[in-house]
Each structure stands twice: as structure tokens, then as C-alpha cells.
Design a protein around this motif. Structure first.
Motif, PDB file in Angstrom:
ATOM      1  N   SER A 242       0.832  -1.205   0.000  1.00 48.73           N
ATOM      2  CA  SER A 242       0.000   0.000   0.000  1.00 48.73           C
ATOM      3  C   SER A 242       0.865   1.252   0.000  1.00 48.73           C
ATOM      4  O   SER A 242       2.002   1.256   0.485  1.00 48.73           O
ATOM      5  CB  SER A 242      -0.916   0.007   1.225  1.00 48.73           C
ATOM      6  OG  SER A 242      -0.161   0.224   2.399  1.00 48.73           O
TER       7      SER A 242
ATOM      8  N   VAL B 162      -7.632  -2.953  -2.029  1.00 49.17           N
ATOM      9  CA  VAL B 162      -8.452  -1.748  -1.863  1.00 49.17           C
ATOM     10  C   VAL B 162      -9.944  -2.059  -1.770  1.00 49.17           C
ATOM     11  O   VAL B 162     -10.701  -1.283  -1.194  1.00 49.17           O
ATOM     12  CB  VAL B 162      -8.200  -0.733  -3.003  1.00 49.17           C
ATOM     13  CG1 VAL B 162      -6.736  -0.351  -3.066  1.00 49.17           C
ATOM     14  CG2 VAL B 162      -8.693  -1.257  -4.347  1.00 49.17           C
TER      15      VAL B 162
ATOM     16  N   LYS C  91     -11.333  -4.156   0.059  1.00 49.43           N
ATOM     17  CA  LYS C  91     -11.661  -4.284   1.480  1.00 49.43           C
ATOM     18  C   LYS C  91     -11.933  -2.935   2.109  1.00 49.43           C
ATOM     19  O   LYS C  91     -12.769  -2.814   3.014  1.00 49.43           O
ATOM     20  CB  LYS C  91     -10.512  -4.980   2.212  1.00 49.43           C
ATOM     21  CG  LYS C  91     -10.309  -6.430   1.817  1.00 49.43           C
ATOM     22  CD  LYS C  91      -9.164  -7.048   2.596  1.00 49.43           C
ATOM     23  CE  LYS C  91      -8.938  -8.498   2.174  1.00 49.43           C
ATOM     24  NZ  LYS C  91      -7.800  -9.111   2.918  1.00 49.43           N
ATOM     25  N   SER C  92     -11.241  -1.906   1.633  1.00 53.72           N
ATOM     26  CA  SER C  92     -11.381  -0.585   2.240  1.00 53.72           C
ATOM     27  C   SER C  92     -12.749   0.035   1.986  1.00 53.72           C
ATOM     28  O   SER C  92     -13.163   0.933   2.717  1.00 53.72           O
ATOM     29  CB  SER C  92     -10.278   0.353   1.738  1.00 53.72           C
ATOM     30  OG  SER C  92     -10.453   0.671   0.367  1.00 53.72           O
TER      31      SER C  92
END
Length: 222
Positions: A18, A57, A59-60
């Protein structure tokens, strides 16, 4: 040395962590973003790289299960998975046209303001997993009775063959977009770095969809 100390020893490593972690290691966000940009220009945008970023991303924004379904499914379940993911964006209207009751209809319709996109989903389990011209162009025949202003799009999983890619380069009435590229675009919308309208305008541009022309922040820079 700071990267190596954290086990980041290859260009691929730089592209798969990340941006926040990279910033923490390098102690400066601008420096981290510049490194990713430089490595990107050398390495290019590979399918594996995008898939890794998508997994992270998604999941975010709480759509990791939906993205996993899109990645895993084929045939009719794939169409349903794509529709479910698209419905996570509230500003456009998603209609499943092919409800199994009528034959020879395209699969999905996405509408936002004056923009209407008709999407035909094609997947393959062939030994050589490439979608050919006949399947790729089926959307034109299936959408023949719809308003000519509607954009015709074939979403192909995993990829189109080289004949399709060459032929669509000069097309004016159809867009071909490959699965991983499509997911990238939708995630940019859900992450808020790209407007829903800009995504649909990009999606409706005839030819083979090109990530280089898509606005918003790439998921691998999130």
C-alpha cells in the motif's frame, strides 16, 4: 536500504504494498508516490499487479466479497456478480435486461443522466482462454433494437484474442473491455477518485478500453 530492511527487494514488491506503508517506510508521501510512478513507468501495468491492488483496496470500501465473486464466476453467475458490484454505486441505475425469459437480449444496462451503456458479458473456459470475434461482437446484434445513442460494450473475461483487439481499433460502434480493466474502473469510482459519469463516458468510447485514458487515481497508488 530502508525498503530492503522491510523486505521490499524487488520492483514488484514496491507495486504490491500500500502507498501508506510505502510512505511510512520512506517518511514522505511525495517521495513514495514518485517511487511508485517511476517503477510503474518501467514495469508497466500487469494483470497480476491490478488484481493484487483490487484485492487490497476492495476491502477498504467493503466490496471485497463482490470483487472476489466477479473474479471467480463464469457465465450467468458472472453477469449477476458484475451487476451486484455495479449496484454499489448509487448514482447510476443498473438493469439486468437478460432475465432468462427472453432470448437474444444483452445482459445489462447502466444509466446515468443522458448516458446509457448496454453491456454484454462474455466469459470463456477454453484451454486458450481468449474470447473471439463472434462472441465479442454479439452485443451489436443483441442490441439492434435499442436506441442507437446507447453505447454498446462487451465485457470479456479474461481477455480478447488479438483479432478482436486489432479489429476494434477502427470501430465506431462498440467498446471491448477486459475484466481486470473494468474492475479497476469501477473501484476508482467506489473509492471516490473518479466520478461515475467520467467512468461511463470513458467506457462508452469505441475501441479497446485503455487504462491510460481513464482518470482518477490508480488502485495501486491507494
Amino acid at each position: 536500504m530502508a525498503l530492503v530492511a522491510q523486505g521490499i527487494t524487488t520492483l514488484k514488491d514496491v507495486l504490491t504494498i500500500s502507498i501508506d506503508k510505502l510512505t511510512s517506510i520512506l517518511r514522505h508521501q511525495t517521495r513514495a508516490e514518485a517511487l511508485v510512478q517511476a517503477v510503474s513507468s518501467v514495469s508497466g501495468i500487469t494483470e497480476d499487479r491490478l488484481k493484487h491492488a483490487h484485492s487490497r483496496v476492495a476491502k477498504s470500501v467493503g466490496v471485497d466479497e463482490l470483487v472476489n465473486e466477479c473474479n471467480a464466476q463464469l457465465g450467468t453467475p458472472y453477469e449477476a456478480a458484475i451487476a451486484a458490484l455495479l449496484r454499489e454505486e448509487p448514482s447510476w441505475v443498473v438493469t439486468e435486461i437478460d432475465d432468462g425469459k427472453r432470448q437474444n437480449d444483452p445482459d445489462l444496462m447502466v444509466q446515468l443522466g443522458t448516458i446509457t451503456i448496454i453491456i454484454e458479458c462474455k466469459t470463456t473456459q477454453k484451454k486458450v482462454p481468449l474470447i473471439g470475434k463472434e462472441e465479442a461482437w454479439a452485443v451489436l446484434q443483441k442490441a439492434a433494437d435499442y436506441d442507437r445513442s446507447y453505447k454498446r460494450v462487451t465485457l470479456g473475461k479474461p481477455q480478447f484474442d488479438e483479432t478482436c483487439k486489432k479489429k476494434v481499433a477502427g470501430a465506431h460502434d462498440i467498446t471491448l473491455i477486459e475484466h481486470t480493466v473494468f474492475i479497476e474502473g469501477v473501484l476508482r469510482v467506489l473509492l471516490g477518485s473518479l466520478s461515475a459519469q467520467s467512468f461511463l463516458e470513458w467506457l462508452g468510447q469505441p475501441g479497446l478500453s485503455d487504462l491510460q485514458r481513464l482518470g482518477g487515481k490508480p488502485t495501486y497508488q491507494e
